[in-house]
Design a protein around this motif. Sequence first.
Motif, PDB file in Angstrom:
ATOM      1  N   MET A 137       0.849  -1.196   0.000  1.00 23.00           N
ATOM      2  CA  MET A 137       0.000   0.000   0.000  1.00 23.00           C
ATOM      3  C   MET A 137       0.882   1.242   0.000  1.00 23.00           C
ATOM      4  O   MET A 137       1.889   1.287   0.704  1.00 23.00           O
ATOM      5  N   ASN A 138       0.514   2.245  -0.785  1.00 15.21           N
ATOM      6  CA  ASN A 138       1.258   3.492  -0.837  1.00 15.21           C
ATOM      7  C   ASN A 138       0.662   4.477   0.156  1.00 15.21           C
ATOM      8  O   ASN A 138      -0.449   4.981  -0.041  1.00 15.21           O
ATOM      9  N   VAL A 139       1.397   4.739   1.218  1.00 15.92           N
ATOM     10  CA  VAL A 139       0.895   5.563   2.313  1.00 15.92           C
ATOM     11  C   VAL A 139       1.871   6.705   2.563  1.00 15.92           C
ATOM     12  O   VAL A 139       3.084   6.528   2.476  1.00 15.92           O
TER      13      VAL A 139
ATOM     14  N   PRO B  52       3.608  18.280   6.568  1.00 16.67           N
ATOM     15  CA  PRO B  52       4.513  17.461   5.775  1.00 16.67           C
ATOM     16  C   PRO B  52       4.392  15.975   6.111  1.00 16.67           C
ATOM     17  O   PRO B  52       4.167  15.600   7.268  1.00 16.67           O
ATOM     18  N   ALA B  53       4.534  15.154   5.095  1.00 13.54           N
ATOM     19  CA  ALA B  53       4.474  13.708   5.263  1.00 13.54           C
ATOM     20  C   ALA B  53       5.430  13.070   4.263  1.00 13.54           C
ATOM     21  O   ALA B  53       5.923  13.727   3.345  1.00 13.54           O
ATOM     22  N   VAL B  54       5.688  11.785   4.451  1.00 14.92           N
ATOM     23  CA  VAL B  54       6.633  11.067   3.599  1.00 14.92           C
ATOM     24  C   VAL B  54       5.966   9.817   3.040  1.00 14.92           C
ATOM     25  O   VAL B  54       5.409   9.008   3.796  1.00 14.92           O
ATOM     26  N   TRP B  55       6.011   9.665   1.730  1.00 15.84           N
ATOM     27  CA  TRP B  55       5.483   8.467   1.087  1.00 15.84           C
ATOM     28  C   TRP B  55       6.358   7.260   1.402  1.00 15.84           C
ATOM     29  O   TRP B  55       7.581   7.376   1.498  1.00 15.84           O
ATOM     30  N   ASP B  56       5.714   6.094   1.518  1.00 13.11           N
ATOM     31  CA  ASP B  56       6.466   4.849   1.675  1.00 13.11           C
ATOM     32  C   ASP B  56       7.371   4.606   0.478  1.00 13.11           C
ATOM     33  O   ASP B  56       8.520   4.189   0.626  1.00 13.11           O
ATOM     34  N   VAL B  57       6.833   4.835  -0.709  1.00 10.81           N
ATOM     35  CA  VAL B  57       7.567   4.580  -1.945  1.00 10.81           C
ATOM     36  C   VAL B  57       7.123   5.588  -2.995  1.00 10.81           C
ATOM     37  O   VAL B  57       5.971   6.029  -2.988  1.00 10.81           O
ATOM     38  N   LEU B  58       8.044   5.973  -3.870  1.00 12.29           N
ATOM     39  CA  LEU B  58       7.724   6.818  -5.017  1.00 12.29           C
ATOM     40  C   LEU B  58       7.944   6.018  -6.296  1.00 12.29           C
ATOM     41  O   LEU B  58       8.916   5.277  -6.424  1.00 12.29           O
ATOM     42  N   HIS B  59       7.024   6.199  -7.241  1.00 12.87           N
ATOM     43  CA  HIS B  59       7.119   5.540  -8.533  1.00 12.87           C
ATOM     44  C   HIS B  59       7.515   6.582  -9.586  1.00 12.87           C
ATOM     45  O   HIS B  59       7.026   7.719  -9.557  1.00 12.87           O
TER      46      HIS B  59
ATOM     47  N   GLY C 131      -4.370   7.273 -17.821  1.00 17.37           N
ATOM     48  CA  GLY C 131      -5.335   7.881 -16.914  1.00 17.37           C
ATOM     49  C   GLY C 131      -4.624   8.609 -15.786  1.00 17.37           C
ATOM     50  O   GLY C 131      -3.430   8.920 -15.867  1.00 17.37           O
ATOM     51  N   ASP C 132      -5.353   8.877 -14.728  1.00 18.63           N
ATOM     52  CA  ASP C 132      -4.781   9.605 -13.598  1.00 18.63           C
ATOM     53  C   ASP C 132      -3.630   8.822 -12.986  1.00 18.63           C
ATOM     54  O   ASP C 132      -3.751   7.612 -12.738  1.00 18.63           O
ATOM     55  N   MET C 133      -2.532   9.508 -12.716  1.00 25.45           N
ATOM     56  CA  MET C 133      -1.387   8.860 -12.091  1.00 25.45           C
ATOM     57  C   MET C 133      -1.550   8.858 -10.577  1.00 25.45           C
ATOM     58  O   MET C 133      -2.210   9.734 -10.009  1.00 25.45           O
ATOM     59  N   PRO C 134      -0.936   7.900  -9.890  1.00 26.06           N
ATOM     60  CA  PRO C 134      -0.962   7.920  -8.424  1.00 26.06           C
ATOM     61  C   PRO C 134      -0.305   9.197  -7.909  1.00 26.06           C
ATOM     62  O   PRO C 134       0.576   9.759  -8.573  1.00 26.06           O
ATOM     63  N   PRO C 135      -0.699   9.653  -6.739  1.00 28.83           N
ATOM     64  CA  PRO C 135      -0.102  10.880  -6.204  1.00 28.83           C
ATOM     65  C   PRO C 135       1.361  10.706  -5.821  1.00 28.83           C
ATOM     66  O   PRO C 135       2.090  11.690  -5.734  1.00 28.83           O
ATOM     67  N   ASN C 136       1.792   9.480  -5.600  1.00 30.02           N
ATOM     68  CA  ASN C 136       3.178   9.240  -5.189  1.00 30.02           C
ATOM     69  C   ASN C 136       4.041   8.871  -6.396  1.00 30.02           C
ATOM     70  O   ASN C 136       4.659   7.812  -6.459  1.00 30.02           O
ATOM     71  N   THR C 137       4.065   9.789  -7.367  1.00 30.76           N
ATOM     72  CA  THR C 137       4.967   9.659  -8.512  1.00 30.76           C
ATOM     73  C   THR C 137       5.830  10.912  -8.595  1.00 30.76           C
ATOM     74  O   THR C 137       5.404  12.007  -8.208  1.00 30.76           O
ATOM     75  N   PHE C 138       7.053  10.736  -9.090  1.00 30.04           N
ATOM     76  CA  PHE C 138       7.926  11.879  -9.340  1.00 30.04           C
ATOM     77  C   PHE C 138       8.287  11.880 -10.815  1.00 30.04           C
ATOM     78  O   PHE C 138       8.224  10.851 -11.492  1.00 30.04           O
ATOM     79  N   ASP C 139       8.675  13.031 -11.334  1.00 31.19           N
ATOM     80  CA  ASP C 139       8.804  13.234 -12.773  1.00 31.19           C
ATOM     81  C   ASP C 139      10.239  13.124 -13.266  1.00 31.19           C
ATOM     82  O   ASP C 139      11.162  13.710 -12.680  1.00 31.19           O
ATOM     83  N   VAL C 140      10.392  12.395 -14.381  1.00 39.05           N
ATOM     84  CA  VAL C 140      11.649  12.317 -15.113  1.00 39.05           C
ATOM     85  C   VAL C 140      11.333  12.621 -16.575  1.00 39.05           C
ATOM     86  O   VAL C 140      10.414  12.032 -17.144  1.00 39.05           O
ATOM     87  N   SER C 141      12.059  13.540 -17.166  1.00 39.15           N
ATOM     88  CA  SER C 141      11.899  13.810 -18.594  1.00 39.15           C
ATOM     89  C   SER C 141      13.266  13.753 -19.259  1.00 39.15           C
ATOM     90  O   SER C 141      14.298  13.880 -18.606  1.00 39.15           O
ATOM     91  N   SER C 142      13.251  13.543 -20.567  1.00 37.26           N
ATOM     92  CA  SER C 142      14.500  13.372 -21.302  1.00 37.26           C
ATOM     93  C   SER C 142      14.550  14.314 -22.497  1.00 37.26           C
ATOM     94  O   SER C 142      13.553  14.481 -23.210  1.00 37.26           O
TER      95      SER C 142
END
Length: 221
Positions: free
Chosen positions: A1-3, A79-86, A134-145
């Motif tokens: 679970m992403n918390v 402030p809070a910290v996600w368990d994991v970021l995708h 579709g909608d991405m999970p809130p616990n994602t971070f961005d990478v662009s090239s």
Amino acid sequence: MNVAHPIDLATWPRREHFEHYRKRVPCTYAITVDVDVTDMVAALRDSGRKTYIAQVWALASIVNRHAEFRMTITDDGEPAVWDVLHPAFTVFNPERETFACVWSAFDSDFARFHDAAAPLLEMHRSATSFFPQGDMPPNTFDVSSLPWTQFTGFSLQIDGGWDHLLPIFTLGRYFERDGRTFLPLAIQMHHAAADGFHTARLIDEFTALVGDPTWLTSTTT
């Protein structure tokens, strides 16, 4: 679970820094560095695996080591910290000259991550929508090239983005210098979440990871 777990403000060493850079002097900063990727590039030639996915996985691995790069703001404004970021990453459509943004669940095993992410690049190369999943999970971070150009500096100006605490990464085109291969890496960071020390550590750990790419030859278990 992403918390997302709230931070204990009473014991958090960066409480004053967070409040200062979020409320009194809101600011972000950007840094661009050239990362030596010679050994990773050599290993990729024999691996049959995709360069972009290797870059994304390496960044995600370092991001998930450190709480300061997994921060968010709760509905209560704390402030809070996600368990994991995708990682969320861009896929270019050459016919339309547009790009789509897709995401893949982070896996600490590179082979498993690659096997899940590689089909996304093929599937959405001709995407006509910005977010084809579709909608991405809130616990994602961005990478662009930006594989078309080498750059020495890159920054984003985000209107109203003062609550965006997650890092944003931009990758440039490889270039050669003194017989070594380098990757331009730009990092955009909210000062409330991380200081220069933390970002410097991320850069050092990313450099070390791509400098010892034994993970590229791992097999799915």
